[in-house]
Scaffold this motif. Structure first.
Motif, PDB file in Angstrom:
ATOM      1  N   PHE A  17       0.862  -1.182   0.000  1.00 26.89           N
ATOM      2  CA  PHE A  17       0.000   0.000   0.000  1.00 26.89           C
ATOM      3  C   PHE A  17       0.895   1.227   0.000  1.00 26.89           C
ATOM      4  O   PHE A  17       1.725   1.407   0.882  1.00 26.89           O
ATOM      5  CB  PHE A  17      -0.918   0.004   1.226  1.00 26.89           C
ATOM      6  CG  PHE A  17      -2.009  -1.008   1.150  1.00 26.89           C
ATOM      7  CD1 PHE A  17      -3.232  -0.686   0.581  1.00 26.89           C
ATOM      8  CD2 PHE A  17      -1.816  -2.290   1.633  1.00 26.89           C
ATOM      9  CE1 PHE A  17      -4.243  -1.632   0.493  1.00 26.89           C
ATOM     10  CE2 PHE A  17      -2.823  -3.242   1.559  1.00 26.89           C
ATOM     11  CZ  PHE A  17      -4.040  -2.910   0.985  1.00 26.89           C
ATOM     12  N   ASP A  77      -7.364   4.224   0.899  1.00 31.23           N
ATOM     13  CA  ASP A  77      -6.741   2.936   1.225  1.00 31.23           C
ATOM     14  C   ASP A  77      -7.451   2.243   2.381  1.00 31.23           C
ATOM     15  O   ASP A  77      -7.599   1.016   2.379  1.00 31.23           O
ATOM     16  CB  ASP A  77      -5.265   3.133   1.573  1.00 31.23           C
ATOM     17  CG  ASP A  77      -4.491   3.702   0.411  1.00 31.23           C
ATOM     18  OD1 ASP A  77      -3.955   2.917  -0.380  1.00 31.23           O
ATOM     19  OD2 ASP A  77      -4.446   4.939   0.290  1.00 31.23           O
ATOM     20  N   THR A  78      -7.891   3.002   3.373  1.00 32.43           N
ATOM     21  CA  THR A  78      -8.572   2.396   4.520  1.00 32.43           C
ATOM     22  C   THR A  78      -9.863   1.724   4.077  1.00 32.43           C
ATOM     23  O   THR A  78     -10.151   0.593   4.483  1.00 32.43           O
ATOM     24  CB  THR A  78      -8.843   3.441   5.612  1.00 32.43           C
ATOM     25  OG1 THR A  78      -7.589   3.984   6.041  1.00 32.43           O
ATOM     26  CG2 THR A  78      -9.562   2.836   6.797  1.00 32.43           C
ATOM     27  N   MET A  81      -8.954  -1.497   2.435  1.00 31.73           N
ATOM     28  CA  MET A  81      -8.564  -2.523   3.413  1.00 31.73           C
ATOM     29  C   MET A  81      -9.777  -3.062   4.159  1.00 31.73           C
ATOM     30  O   MET A  81      -9.835  -4.264   4.458  1.00 31.73           O
ATOM     31  CB  MET A  81      -7.545  -1.959   4.384  1.00 31.73           C
ATOM     32  CG  MET A  81      -6.182  -1.751   3.772  1.00 31.73           C
ATOM     33  SD  MET A  81      -5.007  -1.176   5.007  1.00 31.73           S
ATOM     34  CE  MET A  81      -4.248   0.173   4.126  1.00 31.73           C
ATOM     35  N   THR A 153       2.641  -4.323   3.297  1.00 32.54           N
ATOM     36  CA  THR A 153       3.482  -3.184   3.641  1.00 32.54           C
ATOM     37  C   THR A 153       2.657  -1.926   3.418  1.00 32.54           C
ATOM     38  O   THR A 153       1.713  -1.908   2.619  1.00 32.54           O
ATOM     39  CB  THR A 153       4.769  -3.115   2.794  1.00 32.54           C
ATOM     40  OG1 THR A 153       4.438  -2.831   1.437  1.00 32.54           O
ATOM     41  CG2 THR A 153       5.554  -4.413   2.882  1.00 32.54           C
ATOM     42  N   ILE A 154       3.027  -0.882   4.140  1.00 35.87           N
ATOM     43  CA  ILE A 154       2.303   0.378   4.016  1.00 35.87           C
ATOM     44  C   ILE A 154       3.319   1.509   4.127  1.00 35.87           C
ATOM     45  O   ILE A 154       4.105   1.557   5.071  1.00 35.87           O
ATOM     46  CB  ILE A 154       1.171   0.462   5.066  1.00 35.87           C
ATOM     47  CG1 ILE A 154       0.362   1.724   4.903  1.00 35.87           C
ATOM     48  CG2 ILE A 154       1.685   0.292   6.462  1.00 35.87           C
ATOM     49  CD1 ILE A 154      -0.933   1.716   5.700  1.00 35.87           C
ATOM     50  N   SER A 155       3.335   2.369   3.135  1.00 39.43           N
ATOM     51  CA  SER A 155       4.332   3.437   3.117  1.00 39.43           C
ATOM     52  C   SER A 155       3.911   4.586   4.029  1.00 39.43           C
ATOM     53  O   SER A 155       2.741   4.749   4.356  1.00 39.43           O
ATOM     54  CB  SER A 155       4.548   3.941   1.684  1.00 39.43           C
ATOM     55  OG  SER A 155       3.451   4.720   1.271  1.00 39.43           O
ATOM     56  N   LEU A 158       0.902   7.336   3.265  1.00 42.73           N
ATOM     57  CA  LEU A 158      -0.535   7.229   3.537  1.00 42.73           C
ATOM     58  C   LEU A 158      -0.963   8.028   4.755  1.00 42.73           C
ATOM     59  O   LEU A 158      -2.098   8.487   4.835  1.00 42.73           O
ATOM     60  CB  LEU A 158      -0.951   5.766   3.697  1.00 42.73           C
ATOM     61  CG  LEU A 158      -1.306   5.067   2.395  1.00 42.73           C
ATOM     62  CD1 LEU A 158      -0.165   4.969   1.438  1.00 42.73           C
ATOM     63  CD2 LEU A 158      -1.881   3.708   2.689  1.00 42.73           C
ATOM     64  N   SER A 167      -5.322   4.200   8.114  1.00 38.28           N
ATOM     65  CA  SER A 167      -4.807   3.178   7.195  1.00 38.28           C
ATOM     66  C   SER A 167      -3.845   2.235   7.914  1.00 38.28           C
ATOM     67  O   SER A 167      -3.797   1.046   7.603  1.00 38.28           O
ATOM     68  CB  SER A 167      -4.147   3.819   5.973  1.00 38.28           C
ATOM     69  OG  SER A 167      -3.101   4.680   6.367  1.00 38.28           O
ATOM     70  N   TYR A 168      -3.096   2.736   8.889  1.00 36.36           N
ATOM     71  CA  TYR A 168      -2.192   1.870   9.646  1.00 36.36           C
ATOM     72  C   TYR A 168      -2.974   0.934  10.555  1.00 36.36           C
ATOM     73  O   TYR A 168      -2.651  -0.243  10.681  1.00 36.36           O
ATOM     74  CB  TYR A 168      -1.187   2.706  10.444  1.00 36.36           C
ATOM     75  CG  TYR A 168      -0.265   3.454   9.524  1.00 36.36           C
ATOM     76  CD1 TYR A 168       0.892   2.850   9.056  1.00 36.36           C
ATOM     77  CD2 TYR A 168      -0.583   4.728   9.068  1.00 36.36           C
ATOM     78  CE1 TYR A 168       1.728   3.507   8.166  1.00 36.36           C
ATOM     79  CE2 TYR A 168       0.248   5.392   8.184  1.00 36.36           C
ATOM     80  CZ  TYR A 168       1.398   4.776   7.734  1.00 36.36           C
ATOM     81  OH  TYR A 168       2.206   5.422   6.844  1.00 36.36           O
ATOM     82  N   ALA A 171      -4.445  -1.718   8.340  1.00 35.32           N
ATOM     83  CA  ALA A 171      -3.444  -2.669   7.853  1.00 35.32           C
ATOM     84  C   ALA A 171      -3.079  -3.687   8.934  1.00 35.32           C
ATOM     85  O   ALA A 171      -2.967  -4.890   8.659  1.00 35.32           O
ATOM     86  CB  ALA A 171      -2.192  -1.940   7.370  1.00 35.32           C
TER      87      ALA A 171
END
Length: 181
Positions: A17, A77-78, A81, A153-155, A158, A167-168, A171
């Motif tokens: 992500f 992104d959330t 997910m 993975t998530i940068s 985000l 988003s974290y 994830a």
């Protein structure tokens, strides 16, 4: 952080992500002594690891990875997910034993995910309307994640949007549902 050798040897699918651009994946105070990301990514690919890049910018994933590219609308992104998580739950693909043994609070999250708490199930169809990613793509990715040894993975990028911390949280919850943290 999981080391590249372990990823290359034990992972079959990496879903990134926000991407994982080699140009800025090794940032350290005082500078980086050795730039090893590109070589590590190539070893993963040589070992048969598949990549899925979730993000809007083509340059945030190395071309040589041959990654499938999923393009959600920015800052969704959330929702994506949550649609993946709902699919896992709806199809019985979540790792119940992992959730029971290693997490707390999942019943409350399940109520939110299913719409029990607010009347709005966070299904793949719901996520598609928000993210612009087709519901069938969301469902297919959820099944792929559940069907193989996966790494999410998530940068850092985000977290720079409105409510970026969500988003974290999503994830970590998704990874817990897969039993693959």
């Amino acid at each position: 952080q999981t080391d590249w050798r372990s990823i290359a040897e034990n992972t079959r699918l990496v879903v990134a992500f926000g991407g994982m651009p080699p140009r800025n994946s090794q940032i350290a105070a005082g500078g980086q002594g050795s730039h090893s990301t590109e070589g590590s990514l190539k070893r993963c690919r040589e070992n048969g690891v598949e990549f899925v890049y979730v993000g809007p910018v083509t340059s945030d994933m190395a071309d040589f990875l041959g990654a499938e590219w999923i393009r959600p609308l920015p800052n969704t992104d959330t929702a994506l997910m949550l649609g993946l998580a709902h699919t896992l739950l709806a199809e019985g693909l979540e790792d119940r034993k992992f959730l029971e043994r290693y997490t707390t609070g999942f019943p409350r999250f399940r109520g939110y995910l299913t719409g029990e708490s607010d009347g709005e199930p966070k299904s793949a169809d719901w996520a598609a309307a928000i993210s612009g990613v087709e519901a069938a793509t969301i469902r297919r990715l959820a099944r792929r994640l559940a069907g193989t040894r996966s790494l999410l993975t998530i940068s850092w990028s985000l977290q720079r949007g409105d409510h970026g911390e969500q988003s974290y949280w999503a994830a970590i919850t998704l990874a817990a549902m897969l039993g693959q943290i």
